[in-house]
Motif scaffolding. Sequence first.
Motif, PDB file in Angstrom:
ATOM      1  N   GLY A   1      19.375  61.819  46.841  1.00  0.00           N
ATOM      2  CA  GLY A   1      20.028  62.699  45.895  1.00  0.00           C
ATOM      3  C   GLY A   1      20.551  62.021  44.654  1.00  0.00           C
ATOM      4  O   GLY A   1      21.247  62.649  43.841  1.00  0.00           O
ATOM      5  N   ALA A   2      20.207  60.739  44.458  1.00  0.00           N
ATOM      6  CA  ALA A   2      20.738  59.990  43.315  1.00  0.00           C
ATOM      7  C   ALA A   2      20.000  60.304  42.017  1.00  0.00           C
ATOM      8  O   ALA A   2      20.422  59.872  40.948  1.00  0.00           O
ATOM      9  CB  ALA A   2      20.672  58.488  43.589  1.00  0.00           C
ATOM     10  N   GLY A   3      18.886  61.014  42.081  1.00  0.00           N
ATOM     11  CA  GLY A   3      18.157  61.341  40.865  1.00  0.00           C
ATOM     12  C   GLY A   3      16.920  60.505  40.634  1.00  0.00           C
ATOM     13  O   GLY A   3      16.366  60.502  39.536  1.00  0.00           O
ATOM     14  N   LYS A   4      16.455  59.794  41.669  1.00  0.00           N
ATOM     15  CA  LYS A   4      15.282  58.935  41.506  1.00  0.00           C
ATOM     16  C   LYS A   4      14.045  59.745  41.127  1.00  0.00           C
ATOM     17  O   LYS A   4      13.311  59.385  40.206  1.00  0.00           O
ATOM     18  CB  LYS A   4      15.042  58.144  42.808  1.00  0.00           C
ATOM     19  N   SER A   5      13.811  60.854  41.818  1.00  0.00           N
ATOM     20  CA  SER A   5      12.644  61.674  41.515  1.00  0.00           C
ATOM     21  C   SER A   5      12.770  62.338  40.150  1.00  0.00           C
ATOM     22  O   SER A   5      11.762  62.559  39.464  1.00  0.00           O
ATOM     23  CB  SER A   5      12.430  62.727  42.606  1.00  0.00           C
ATOM     24  N   THR A   6      13.991  62.659  39.738  1.00  0.00           N
ATOM     25  CA  THR A   6      14.204  63.228  38.405  1.00  0.00           C
ATOM     26  C   THR A   6      13.733  62.263  37.330  1.00  0.00           C
ATOM     27  O   THR A   6      13.149  62.662  36.317  1.00  0.00           O
ATOM     28  CB  THR A   6      15.691  63.567  38.201  1.00  0.00           C
ATOM     29  N   LEU A   7      13.965  60.979  37.560  1.00  0.00           N
ATOM     30  CA  LEU A   7      13.514  59.977  36.601  1.00  0.00           C
ATOM     31  C   LEU A   7      11.997  60.017  36.447  1.00  0.00           C
ATOM     32  O   LEU A   7      11.471  59.932  35.325  1.00  0.00           O
ATOM     33  CB  LEU A   7      13.979  58.594  37.054  1.00  0.00           C
ATOM     34  N   PHE A   8      11.270  60.166  37.533  1.00  0.00           N
ATOM     35  CA  PHE A   8       9.816  60.282  37.453  1.00  0.00           C
ATOM     36  C   PHE A   8       9.400  61.568  36.743  1.00  0.00           C
ATOM     37  O   PHE A   8       8.390  61.598  36.037  1.00  0.00           O
ATOM     38  CB  PHE A   8       9.200  60.220  38.849  1.00  0.00           C
ATOM     39  N   GLN A   9      10.154  62.630  36.934  1.00  0.00           N
ATOM     40  CA  GLN A   9       9.842  63.868  36.228  1.00  0.00           C
ATOM     41  C   GLN A   9       9.946  63.683  34.720  1.00  0.00           C
ATOM     42  O   GLN A   9       9.160  64.249  33.959  1.00  0.00           O
ATOM     43  CB  GLN A   9      10.772  64.982  36.702  1.00  0.00           C
ATOM     44  N   LEU A  10      10.902  62.874  34.288  1.00  0.00           N
ATOM     45  CA  LEU A  10      11.027  62.576  32.859  1.00  0.00           C
ATOM     46  C   LEU A  10       9.836  61.752  32.376  1.00  0.00           C
ATOM     47  O   LEU A  10       9.284  62.001  31.300  1.00  0.00           O
ATOM     48  CB  LEU A  10      12.327  61.818  32.583  1.00  0.00           C
ATOM     49  N   LEU A  11       9.420  60.774  33.173  1.00  0.00           N
ATOM     50  CA  LEU A  11       8.310  59.914  32.764  1.00  0.00           C
ATOM     51  C   LEU A  11       6.999  60.686  32.678  1.00  0.00           C
ATOM     52  O   LEU A  11       6.173  60.429  31.793  1.00  0.00           O
ATOM     53  CB  LEU A  11       8.169  58.745  33.744  1.00  0.00           C
ATOM     54  N   THR A  12       6.784  61.623  33.590  1.00  0.00           N
ATOM     55  CA  THR A  12       5.530  62.375  33.592  1.00  0.00           C
ATOM     56  C   THR A  12       5.567  63.569  32.659  1.00  0.00           C
ATOM     57  O   THR A  12       4.553  64.259  32.492  1.00  0.00           O
ATOM     58  CB  THR A  12       5.196  62.861  35.015  1.00  0.00           C
TER      59      THR A  12
END
Length: 255
Positions: free
Chosen positions: A39-50
């Motif tokens: 829940g720290a936002g790791k996947s959100t970071l990938f969403q920004l990159l893609t």
Amino acid sequence: MSRLELRHVRKAFGGLDVLADISLSVGAGEFVSILGPSGAGKSTLFQLLTGAEHGEGEMLFDGARLDDHGRHFAFMPQRDALMPWRRILDNATLGLEVQGIRRKAARARVAPLFAEFGLAGFERHFPAQLSGGMRQRAALLRTVVQERDMLLLDEPFGALDALTRTAMQRWLEQMWRHHRWTALLITHDVREAVFLSDRIYVLSARPARIVREIEVPLPRPRSLGGDAARQASALEAEILDIILNPNPSKGHDHD
């Protein structure tokens, strides 16, 4: 020069801050992990990159503003996402077909890699006929054959049992040494991050900040025994202590 550089990246959903201030870099041929609690936002970071989401701050690739996300990244999600009605050969060509490459040409590009990925003889099988580890190898084959500048790996082994996950980590480390892909992995598995990475960024709980940047000085090929294993265990214990007892005021400490 770093291939990928993020500068003070932030993201909120409505009034909820998810990424507070993320600055990091990934060099050419480097394997970097982002490690943090669920829940720290790791996947959100990938969403920004893609390009699936948009946030604040700067994202640079080879020193230029990151605009054409799809041109640079090949993304492997948590689940293998293989299409059950397509044979493994045709699953592996899917990313190339989406790029506009004809199926015959895509198959010709993919076919020589099946042996290297441990899938020779399974080209005509359907996903349901393969083990979990083989499905993940097929998913990685589909990812790397696109020949993008950088791999984004989103907890690719998280759904596997412990023994299969360990085997897949060893296989991926071997494949990375052979190909020297530029790779960014997000994971909550401390042991996986230490085993695979050159460097690790440790995130705080949400809203995420980088609380530590850690060099992984272990020799390659990585070993599961001997002095290297003892060094790895000590590093894992240090990282767990950082995650369980975070001190965001330290910012970027370089070990």
